[in-house]
Scaffold this active site. Structure first.
Site, PDB file in Angstrom:
ATOM      1  N   CYS A 187       0.868  -1.293  -0.148  1.00  0.00           N
ATOM      2  CA  CYS A 187      -0.015   0.077  -0.094  1.00  0.00           C
ATOM      3  C   CYS A 187       0.872   1.055  -0.006  1.00  0.00           C
ATOM      4  CB  CYS A 187      -1.067   0.060   1.228  1.00  0.00           C
ATOM      5  SG  CYS A 187       0.030  -0.501   2.815  1.00  0.00           S
TER       6      CYS A 187
ATOM      7  N   HIS B 154      -2.476   5.678   6.323  1.00  0.00           N
ATOM      8  CA  HIS B 154      -1.046   5.963   6.533  1.00  0.00           C
ATOM      9  C   HIS B 154      -1.023   7.563   6.092  1.00  0.00           C
ATOM     10  CE1 HIS B 154      -0.109   1.868   6.426  1.00  0.00           C
ATOM     11  NE2 HIS B 154      -0.401   1.694   5.000  1.00  0.00           N
TER      12      HIS B 154
HETATM   13  P1  NAD Z   1      -5.484 -10.704   6.215  1.00  0.00           P
HETATM   14  O1  NAD Z   1      -4.969 -11.175   7.462  1.00  0.00           O
HETATM   15  O2  NAD Z   1      -6.529  -9.576   6.393  1.00  0.00           O
HETATM   16  O3  NAD Z   1      -6.304 -11.784   5.182  1.00  0.00           O
HETATM   17  C1  NAD Z   1      -5.536 -12.842   4.828  1.00  0.00           C
HETATM   18  C2  NAD Z   1      -6.295 -14.021   4.526  1.00  0.00           C
HETATM   19  O4  NAD Z   1      -5.823 -15.021   4.216  1.00  0.00           O
HETATM   20  C3  NAD Z   1      -7.581 -14.321   5.743  1.00  0.00           C
HETATM   21  O5  NAD Z   1      -8.743 -14.431   5.215  1.00  0.00           O
HETATM   22  C4  NAD Z   1      -6.939 -15.720   6.267  1.00  0.00           C
HETATM   23  O6  NAD Z   1      -7.836 -16.222   6.813  1.00  0.00           O
HETATM   24  C5  NAD Z   1      -6.191 -16.124   4.953  1.00  0.00           C
HETATM   25  N1  NAD Z   1      -5.243 -17.172   5.235  1.00  0.00           N
HETATM   26  C6  NAD Z   1      -4.540 -17.302   6.368  1.00  0.00           C
HETATM   27  N2  NAD Z   1      -3.710 -18.252   6.060  1.00  0.00           N
HETATM   28  C7  NAD Z   1      -3.909 -19.091   4.899  1.00  0.00           C
HETATM   29  C8  NAD Z   1      -3.474 -20.065   3.979  1.00  0.00           C
HETATM   30  N3  NAD Z   1      -2.428 -20.571   4.599  1.00  0.00           N
HETATM   31  N4  NAD Z   1      -4.266 -20.141   3.096  1.00  0.00           N
HETATM   32  C9  NAD Z   1      -4.991 -19.522   2.581  1.00  0.00           C
HETATM   33  N5  NAD Z   1      -5.519 -18.416   3.138  1.00  0.00           N
HETATM   34  C10 NAD Z   1      -4.953 -18.237   4.332  1.00  0.00           C
HETATM   35  O7  NAD Z   1      -4.289  -9.969   5.248  1.00  0.00           O
HETATM   36  P2  NAD Z   1      -4.413  -8.633   4.194  1.00  0.00           P
HETATM   37  O8  NAD Z   1      -4.159  -7.512   5.118  1.00  0.00           O
HETATM   38  O9  NAD Z   1      -5.349  -8.840   3.372  1.00  0.00           O
HETATM   39  O10 NAD Z   1      -2.874  -8.907   3.644  1.00  0.00           O
HETATM   40  C11 NAD Z   1      -2.809  -9.795   2.310  1.00  0.00           C
HETATM   41  C12 NAD Z   1      -1.728  -9.375   1.476  1.00  0.00           C
HETATM   42  O11 NAD Z   1      -1.927  -7.982   1.228  1.00  0.00           O
HETATM   43  C13 NAD Z   1      -0.278  -9.364   2.496  1.00  0.00           C
HETATM   44  O12 NAD Z   1       0.936  -9.781   1.584  1.00  0.00           O
HETATM   45  C14 NAD Z   1      -0.119  -7.823   2.837  1.00  0.00           C
HETATM   46  O13 NAD Z   1       1.139  -7.506   2.963  1.00  0.00           O
HETATM   47  C15 NAD Z   1      -0.744  -7.173   1.457  1.00  0.00           C
HETATM   48  N6  NAD Z   1      -1.332  -6.101   1.742  1.00  0.00           N
HETATM   49  C16 NAD Z   1      -1.904  -5.566   2.964  1.00  0.00           C
HETATM   50  C17 NAD Z   1      -2.617  -4.380   3.037  1.00  0.00           C
HETATM   51  C18 NAD Z   1      -3.220  -3.896   4.488  1.00  0.00           C
HETATM   52  O14 NAD Z   1      -3.139  -2.660   4.450  1.00  0.00           O
HETATM   53  N7  NAD Z   1      -3.972  -4.899   5.118  1.00  0.00           N
HETATM   54  C19 NAD Z   1      -2.250  -3.346   2.151  1.00  0.00           C
HETATM   55  C20 NAD Z   1      -1.541  -3.504   0.899  1.00  0.00           C
HETATM   56  C21 NAD Z   1      -1.003  -5.043   0.633  1.00  0.00           C
END
Ligand code: NAD
Length: 340
Positions: A139, A219
């Protein structure tokens, strides 16, 4: 129609899934979940097919969730999988995508070597054309790249120095902190955000510092950009005004904080209160000789969504960047200019 599935239906995955449903050239096959939590229930309620690991089928069915198949079935039947699993988990799934000969979009929490290319639609769309593995940067990096690549239209960007005030957790994350401290992230310079920008803009001279702040909303970035020529405030505002995915916040609206930006999103009835654009405070834009200064806010939960959609198009060979961005913007209600 491009058949797309989403592995991991959390903060990013659920938003990308909704965005895929809005695309005229994509079909959402379903989403993969590993735990039968509220997000699995809401997906099911929204009519989205649920795919789960073979060993978890019983656990999901016992709580009344209907399962469309296994994660392997989902991957096999997709043209592109968007992996939105937690940091580092995506790399573990790469083998499955490779064995199934399926393309995958990874997120910024994965190391850059998980993919053939790190991606920012406004900076390097064409580098992702027909690639099998693309990583949409984080992000913070998405916001930095959108801003820097847009500013490149004013004059050549020679140097960027930035301070990132990071939200400590997303609103739904109940166990993360800090709740009453400012924490250098890390306490060494440069922070990893500059390195991540360099995965896309390889030769840019950029140094960033970051601190984590006890807030969940957005942020905030404080940037100092040096150009190869003298620049004017008017030129910079003109470029920001004419770049969809960047919006301007004007002081006469009395929006002076991240809390008020999100209140505007609520009042405008935006889905999930999301702000998919970089939100620039107009009065923060200041120039002195070759230098410009700017402050903007970044809605971490949603800013990477349009880039995920454009990455899917690039990977499946759609070679018209402007049209892809236009379709994504119009289907997701993404704006340019003043937000209000
Ligand atoms: P999150 O924890 O909200 O969601 C992750 C999902 O994956 C959940 O539904 C969880 O149950 C599932 N999960 C967990 N283990 C798993 C597995 N082994 N197999 C399949 N599914 C599984 O995470 P998020 O914030 O959505 O982040 C996901 C990615 O996006 C990360 O790489 C993060 O760095 C990136 N990201 C996050 C944000 C943010 O602000 N949240 C912003 C940009 C990028």
């Amino acid at each position: 129609m491009i058949r797309v599935s989403v592995n991991g239906y959390g903060t990013i995955g659920k938003r990308v899934a909704s965005a895929i449903l809005a695309q005229p050239d994509m079909k959402l096959l379903g989403v993969a979940k590993t735990t039968p939590n509220y997000e699995a229930f809401t997906a099911s309620k929204l009519g989205i097919n649920l795919y789960v690991p073979e060993s978890s089928i019983k656990e999901f069915e016992e709580v009344g969730l209907k399962i469309a198949g296994t994660v392997e079935d989902m991957v096999r039947n997709s043209d592109v999988v968007v992996d939105a699993t937690p940091n580092g988990v995506g790399a573990q799934y790469k083998q499955l995508y490779q064995l199934s000969k399926r393309k995958a979009v990874f997120q910024g929490g994965e190391k850059s070597n998980v993919a053939d290319v790190s991606f920012s639609a406004l900076c390097n769309y064409s580098e992702a054309l027909n690639k099998d593995y693309v990583r949409v940067v984080s992000c913070n990096t998405t916001a930095l790249l959108r801003t820097i690549c847009s500013l490149g239209k004013v004059s050549k960007v020679q140097k960027v120095r930035g301070t990132i005030v990071r939200r400590a957790a997303d609103p739904k994350e109940v166990k993360k902190g800090p709740i009453n401290s400012l924490v250098p992230d890390p306490a060494s310079v440069p922070s990893h955000h500059a390195k991540d920008v360099n995965t896309v803009l390889k030769d840019l001279d950029i140094v960033t510092m970051a601190i984590i702040a006890p807030t969940t909303l957005m942020h905030m970035h404080l940037l100092n950009v040096t150009f190869s020529t003298k620049v004017s405030r008017e030129d910079i505002l003109e470029v920001f005004k004419n770049t969809p995915r960047i919006i301007l916040i004007r002081s006469k609206t009395k929006v002076n904080s991240t809390a008020e930006i999100l209140e505007v999103a609520r009042d405008l009835g935006r889905p999930r209160n999301d702000i998919l654009e970089v939100a620039v405070f107009e009065d923060s834009v200041y120039t002195s000789g070759n230098e410009a200064f700017v402050m903007y806010a970044v809605h971490q939960e949603s800013i990477v969504v349009p880039e995920n959609i454009d990455a899917i198009r690039a990977m499946t060979g759609f070679n018209d960047v402007d049209t892809s961005i236009k379709i994504t913007n119009s289907t997701l209600g993404i704006r340019g200019g003043y937000i209000i």
